[in-house]
Design a protein around this motif. Sequence first.
Motif, PDB file in Angstrom:
ATOM      1  N   ASN A   1     -21.476 -14.775  27.049  1.00  0.00           N
ATOM      2  CA  ASN A   1     -22.576 -14.717  28.012  1.00  0.00           C
ATOM      3  C   ASN A   1     -23.917 -14.453  27.322  1.00  0.00           C
ATOM      4  OD1 ASN A   1     -21.748 -12.160  27.238  1.00  0.00           O
ATOM      5  ND2 ASN A   1     -22.134 -11.223  29.223  1.00  0.00           N
ATOM      6  N   SER A   2     -23.875 -14.152  26.033  1.00  0.00           N
ATOM      7  CA  SER A   2     -25.097 -13.954  25.265  1.00  0.00           C
ATOM      8  C   SER A   2     -25.290 -15.069  24.242  1.00  0.00           C
ATOM      9  CB  SER A   2     -25.043 -12.595  24.560  1.00  0.00           C
ATOM     10  OG  SER A   2     -26.278 -12.298  23.952  1.00  0.00           O
ATOM     11  N   LEU A   3     -24.242 -15.372  23.493  1.00  0.00           N
ATOM     12  CA  LEU A   3     -24.265 -16.512  22.571  1.00  0.00           C
ATOM     13  C   LEU A   3     -22.850 -17.057  22.447  1.00  0.00           C
ATOM     14  CD1 LEU A   3     -25.876 -18.286  20.566  1.00  0.00           C
ATOM     15  CD2 LEU A   3     -25.160 -16.692  18.772  1.00  0.00           C
ATOM     16  N   GLY A   4     -22.663 -18.302  22.821  1.00  0.00           N
ATOM     17  CA  GLY A   4     -21.365 -18.942  22.709  1.00  0.00           C
ATOM     18  C   GLY A   4     -20.990 -19.190  21.257  1.00  0.00           C
ATOM     19  N   LEU A   5     -19.704 -19.336  21.013  1.00  0.00           N
ATOM     20  CA  LEU A   5     -19.219 -19.575  19.657  1.00  0.00           C
ATOM     21  C   LEU A   5     -19.468 -21.017  19.216  1.00  0.00           C
ATOM     22  CD1 LEU A   5     -15.873 -17.573  19.497  1.00  0.00           C
ATOM     23  CD2 LEU A   5     -18.158 -16.911  18.723  1.00  0.00           C
ATOM     24  N   GLN A   6     -19.462 -21.206  17.909  1.00  0.00           N
ATOM     25  CA  GLN A   6     -19.727 -22.526  17.338  1.00  0.00           C
ATOM     26  C   GLN A   6     -18.474 -23.399  17.389  1.00  0.00           C
ATOM     27  OE1 GLN A   6     -20.470 -24.380  12.915  1.00  0.00           O
ATOM     28  NE2 GLN A   6     -21.576 -22.489  13.401  1.00  0.00           N
ATOM     29  N   PRO A   7     -18.574 -24.573  18.009  1.00  0.00           N
ATOM     30  CA  PRO A   7     -17.456 -25.510  17.908  1.00  0.00           C
ATOM     31  C   PRO A   7     -17.239 -25.953  16.461  1.00  0.00           C
ATOM     32  CG  PRO A   7     -18.895 -26.109  19.740  1.00  0.00           C
ATOM     33  CD  PRO A   7     -19.614 -25.046  18.943  1.00  0.00           C
ATOM     34  N   VAL A   8     -16.013 -26.195  16.106  1.00  0.00           N
ATOM     35  CA  VAL A   8     -15.675 -26.649  14.752  1.00  0.00           C
ATOM     36  C   VAL A   8     -16.412 -27.936  14.417  1.00  0.00           C
ATOM     37  CG1 VAL A   8     -13.780 -27.476  13.299  1.00  0.00           C
ATOM     38  CG2 VAL A   8     -13.427 -25.495  14.782  1.00  0.00           C
ATOM     39  N   THR A   9     -16.625 -28.784  15.405  1.00  0.00           N
ATOM     40  CA  THR A   9     -17.224 -30.101  15.172  1.00  0.00           C
ATOM     41  C   THR A   9     -18.741 -30.068  15.040  1.00  0.00           C
ATOM     42  OG1 THR A   9     -17.236 -30.437  17.569  1.00  0.00           O
ATOM     43  CG2 THR A   9     -15.374 -31.357  16.332  1.00  0.00           C
ATOM     44  N   THR A  10     -19.374 -28.949  15.367  1.00  0.00           N
ATOM     45  CA  THR A  10     -20.845 -28.905  15.392  1.00  0.00           C
ATOM     46  C   THR A  10     -21.437 -29.289  14.035  1.00  0.00           C
ATOM     47  OG1 THR A  10     -20.869 -27.225  17.122  1.00  0.00           O
ATOM     48  CG2 THR A  10     -22.860 -27.458  15.793  1.00  0.00           C
ATOM     49  N   LYS A  11     -20.891 -28.736  12.980  1.00  0.00           N
ATOM     50  CA  LYS A  11     -21.423 -29.011  11.644  1.00  0.00           C
ATOM     51  C   LYS A  11     -21.401 -30.500  11.336  1.00  0.00           C
ATOM     52  CE  LYS A  11     -20.901 -27.619   6.795  1.00  0.00           C
ATOM     53  NZ  LYS A  11     -20.123 -26.773   5.844  1.00  0.00           N
ATOM     54  N   GLN A  12     -20.285 -31.165  11.682  1.00  0.00           N
ATOM     55  CA  GLN A  12     -20.175 -32.593  11.402  1.00  0.00           C
ATOM     56  C   GLN A  12     -21.147 -33.406  12.247  1.00  0.00           C
ATOM     57  OE1 GLN A  12     -18.192 -34.059   8.900  1.00  0.00           O
ATOM     58  NE2 GLN A  12     -19.643 -35.686   9.419  1.00  0.00           N
ATOM     59  N   TYR A  13     -21.313 -33.021  13.521  1.00  0.00           N
ATOM     60  CA  TYR A  13     -22.244 -33.738  14.396  1.00  0.00           C
ATOM     61  C   TYR A  13     -23.661 -33.666  13.833  1.00  0.00           C
ATOM     62  CZ  TYR A  13     -19.031 -34.560  18.337  1.00  0.00           C
ATOM     63  OH  TYR A  13     -18.009 -35.005  19.162  1.00  0.00           O
ATOM     64  N   ILE A  14     -24.043 -32.483  13.353  1.00  0.00           N
ATOM     65  CA  ILE A  14     -25.389 -32.337  12.793  1.00  0.00           C
ATOM     66  C   ILE A  14     -25.501 -33.083  11.461  1.00  0.00           C
ATOM     67  CG2 ILE A  14     -27.033 -30.677  11.819  1.00  0.00           C
ATOM     68  CD1 ILE A  14     -26.067 -28.679  13.944  1.00  0.00           C
ATOM     69  N   GLU A  15     -24.484 -32.979  10.627  1.00  0.00           N
ATOM     70  CA  GLU A  15     -24.510 -33.676   9.341  1.00  0.00           C
ATOM     71  C   GLU A  15     -24.583 -35.188   9.531  1.00  0.00           C
ATOM     72  OE1 GLU A  15     -21.171 -32.261   7.101  1.00  0.00           O
ATOM     73  OE2 GLU A  15     -22.285 -30.519   6.323  1.00  0.00           O
ATOM     74  N   ASN A  16     -23.973 -35.709  10.573  1.00  0.00           N
ATOM     75  CA  ASN A  16     -24.066 -37.152  10.851  1.00  0.00           C
ATOM     76  C   ASN A  16     -25.517 -37.564  11.061  1.00  0.00           C
ATOM     77  OD1 ASN A  16     -21.309 -37.390  10.677  1.00  0.00           O
ATOM     78  ND2 ASN A  16     -20.960 -37.505  12.881  1.00  0.00           N
TER      79      ASN A  16
END
Length: 420
Positions: free
Chosen positions: A43-58
């Motif tokens: 409710n304050s900061l959600g956790l990072q999805p495993v795929t987030t890094k790859q989506y940004i790196e793309n």
Amino acid sequence: MTYQNTLAFAQQCDREDPLAHFRSKFLLPKDDKGNPQIYLCGNSLGLQPVTTKQYIENELTDWAKHGVEGHTDAEHPWLPYHEFLTNSMAKIVGAKPSEVVMMNTLTTNLHLMMVSFYQPTKTKYKIVIESDAFPSDKYAMESQLKFHGFDSKEGLVLWTPRDGEDLCRFEDLEKIMEEQGDEIALLMIGSTNYYSGQHFPLKKITELGHSHNCMVGFDLAHGAGNIQPDLHNTGADFAVWCSYKYLNSGPGSLGGCFVHERHADNKDLNRFAGWWGHNKETRFNMRHEFDALSGAEGWQLSNPPILSMAAIRASLDIYEEAGFDTIRAKSEKLTGYLEYLLDELDNDQIHIITPRDKAERGCQLSIQVKNANKDLHTKLTKAHVISDWREPDVIRVAPAPLYNNYEDVFEFVERLKNVL
């Protein structure tokens, strides 16, 4: 569901949970020994999805490969990038795609909406908010009143719990409107209160506001991805939200905005305009007069930050796969289990101020601590529980159904029992 206060029961629930495998799609914070901590702070900061890094790196790869041509030639072209988020986001907030856009940040969007939907007159100018609204909302409302030349205290009407109570009653809002409706221009309510966790009856509030010729808007910061606000059918004029809490898009990431379709083509509405809200067909012919896009897109200002949107897309793809109805169903059961276990403690040092009716709350339970002793929260932190303390006396605990499980809830209450 008939709950049981045993680890075996919690583990059985996790084995039968249709969303259990989604936990592995998120990166869980670990303690010094590499063990996952109990994270109840979505409710304050959600956790990072495993795929987030790859989506940004793309996107970084496409930027390196294409330069400016990435606007059209990237795997996910940057020019229409916000459109890749629209359908999933619309489902989560119960809107039509044309009514939703991801842009800016929450309070920026709130001010943009106020430009269009807060149109005070000398006699009808007041704004209603819940008394314990998130501070940013209160500051925004006060500044808007001052901007229009009104006294910020006299013009802000607070919907307040009764003496000795923690929750707002709808009948008290009705009384406010009955007594001051002719002077009220806008109801601007947090859909799910950040402090108490109370989820308000959005459709009833909208109908009440409209019956007094008021505009109605909602802040879904603690609602989007948590409850189903059903915005289109609710009939609200507008809504705003952030994406970094339950929507897991990363710290400070972009917000979202809803504008009901009845306002889609109303070009008489005031608005602060920018080129990304202009007709897409002539946007790059720089000498046209402003021609607002239809729907929520017409409130955009600038071309969006693609890296932030890539992080949002990573999370929304998970929501799309899981299905929001399934997420909400688990949320009700998981928070119900937390409520049951807290009641089982039978300890008068703490009590739950969040509504007991699951229709009147999301996943968060707000635990009020007798004598406002923050030491309890400090001890929980040392016991590797990540929760949230809010002054003056509340620990907020939010089991997020995509990555929290029944064993998390059971173990949290065991650790709470130990520190009590």
